[in-house]
Design an enzyme around this catalytic site. Structure first.
Site, PDB file in Angstrom:
ATOM      1  N   ASP A  44      -0.987   7.961  -0.204  1.00 19.00           N
ATOM      2  CA  ASP A  44      -2.093   8.923  -0.128  1.00 19.00           C
ATOM      3  C   ASP A  44      -1.549  10.356  -0.121  1.00 19.00           C
ATOM      4  OD1 ASP A  44      -1.124   9.003   2.437  1.00 19.00           O
ATOM      5  OD2 ASP A  44      -3.049   8.652   3.430  1.00 19.00           O
ATOM      6  N   SER A  45      -0.216  10.492  -0.198  1.00 21.70           N
ATOM      7  CA  SER A  45       0.389  11.801  -0.482  1.00 21.70           C
ATOM      8  C   SER A  45      -0.143  12.313  -1.826  1.00 21.70           C
ATOM      9  CB  SER A  45       1.918  11.701  -0.518  1.00 21.70           C
ATOM     10  OG  SER A  45       2.340  10.628  -1.330  1.00 21.70           O
ATOM     11  N   ASP A  83      -1.733   2.445  -0.756  1.00 19.75           N
ATOM     12  CA  ASP A  83      -1.837   3.071   0.559  1.00 19.75           C
ATOM     13  C   ASP A  83      -3.311   3.214   0.933  1.00 19.75           C
ATOM     14  OD1 ASP A  83      -0.779   4.218   2.805  1.00 19.75           O
ATOM     15  OD2 ASP A  83      -0.191   6.106   1.846  1.00 19.75           O
ATOM     16  N   LYS A 113      -0.683  -0.739   2.439  1.00 20.32           N
ATOM     17  CA  LYS A 113      -0.012  -0.128   3.588  1.00 20.32           C
ATOM     18  C   LYS A 113      -1.067   0.576   4.427  1.00 20.32           C
ATOM     19  CE  LYS A 113       2.455   3.919   3.373  1.00 20.32           C
ATOM     20  NZ  LYS A 113       1.789   4.754   4.395  1.00 20.32           N
ATOM     21  N   GLU A 115      -1.521   2.919   8.329  1.00 25.04           N
ATOM     22  CA  GLU A 115      -0.814   3.631   9.395  1.00 25.04           C
ATOM     23  C   GLU A 115      -1.287   3.171  10.776  1.00 25.04           C
ATOM     24  OE1 GLU A 115      -1.339   7.863   8.845  1.00 25.04           O
ATOM     25  OE2 GLU A 115      -0.479   7.819   6.828  1.00 25.04           O
ATOM     26  N   GLU A 182       8.531   6.806   9.596  1.00 20.71           N
ATOM     27  CA  GLU A 182       8.557   8.191   9.105  1.00 20.71           C
ATOM     28  C   GLU A 182       8.892   9.165  10.244  1.00 20.71           C
ATOM     29  OE1 GLU A 182       5.199   9.362   6.711  1.00 20.71           O
ATOM     30  OE2 GLU A 182       5.833  11.458   6.653  1.00 20.71           O
TER      31      GLU A 182
END
Ligand code: KIV
Length: 274
Positions: A44-45, A83, A113, A115, A182
């Site tokens: 999602d960057s 993501d 993925k 978080e 991270e």
């Protein structure tokens, strides 16, 4: 041959470092696949390096699916990770499963993925139960960076480090097959990596992780707004790209482009049209 979760997990056992890069479009995905990158993360960057937002928060499921499908079309071999964007799994387990399945069914991703630590364990367990492979993400979690006090190294004191280790273990128990770490001190990442049987992929987490990931546009020097300390620039593409574009502008203006070579010729007598 297309990579599977079994190949990725076996790399930890064999001690072969896993390579992961972000990708957002088919052209770059094809190039990275040809280079032999093991995993492609449609991160999602995307929001920051492609869509021009100043955080990952505004990114939607539709944005992610659009780009993930392009990456899949470009990269038949690499293991493609979709993501899950902010808001796609925080609203409940049903939404999480529905959205994760869209990454698999509509975009052709190999896994998703998401978080978070213990809070997302019920979601991870349900996704795995539904047949969706899951990569966890601990340490600095950009979607909730404001709650963490900004983009900072995580797990610096013993209590936070203990929480992160426990989170890693419960994510593994819930069925996550891989974990992104991270912005974590390298000593802590080393301990987490040693305690888990699933691979860790580090970004700003030192060399002891089982693999590494970088944002492609950062490591190739295309995204120049800022440079996190953990990024190594393997190329400086921005000046080269700028040079090419400036040359193009100058040649169009001067008439040097297109030349005969880039134009089509015909033997037809067009003079009646004049
Ligand atoms: O969105 C992303 O690119 C990521 C990486 C920084 C791990 O989550």
């Amino acid at each position: 041959m297309a990579k599977t979760i079994v190949d990725i997990m076996a790399m930890k056992e064999k001690g072969t470092k896993i390579t992961m890069l972000t990708a957002y479009d088919a052209t770059m995905a094809r190039l990275l696949d040809d280079c032999g990158v093991d995993m492609l993360l449609v991160g999602d960057s995307l929001g920051m390096v492609v869509l021009g937002y100043d955080s990952t928060v505004p990114v939607t499921m539709e944005d992610m699916l659009h780009h993930a499908a392009a990456v899949r079309r470009g990269a038949p071999e690499a293991f493609v990770v979709g993501d899950m964007p902010y808001g796609s799994y925080q609203t409940g387990i049903r939404d999480a499963v529905k959205n994760a399945l869209r990454f698999i069914k509509e975009a052709g991703c190999d896994c998703v993925k998401l978080e978070g630590g213990r809070k997302v364990v019920p979601i991870v367990a349900e996704l795995v139960q539904s047949g969706v492979s899951v990569v966890g993400h601990l340490g600095l979690t950009p979607q909730t960076a404001s709650q963490l006090g900004g983009y900072k190294v995580q797990g610096k004191d013993l209590a936070a480090a203990k929480t992160m280790l426990e989170d890693a273990l419960v994510l593994q128990d819930a069925g996550a097959f891989c974990l992104v770490l991270e912005c974590v001190p390298e000593e802590l990442a080393k301990i987490i990596t040693a305690k888990l049987h699933i691979p860790t992929i580090g970004i700003g987490a030192g060399a002891a992780c089982d693999g590494q990931v970088l944002v492609l546009n950062d490591m190739l020097g295309m995204f120049t707004n800022f440079l996190p300390r953990f990024v190594k620039r393997y190329q400086e593409l921005a000046p080269l790209m700028r040079q090419g574009v400036e040359e193009y502008i100058a040649e169009v203006r001067s008439g040097a482009f297109p030349a005969k070579k880039q134009s089509f010729q015909s033997n037809t007598d067009y003079s009646p049209l004049i």
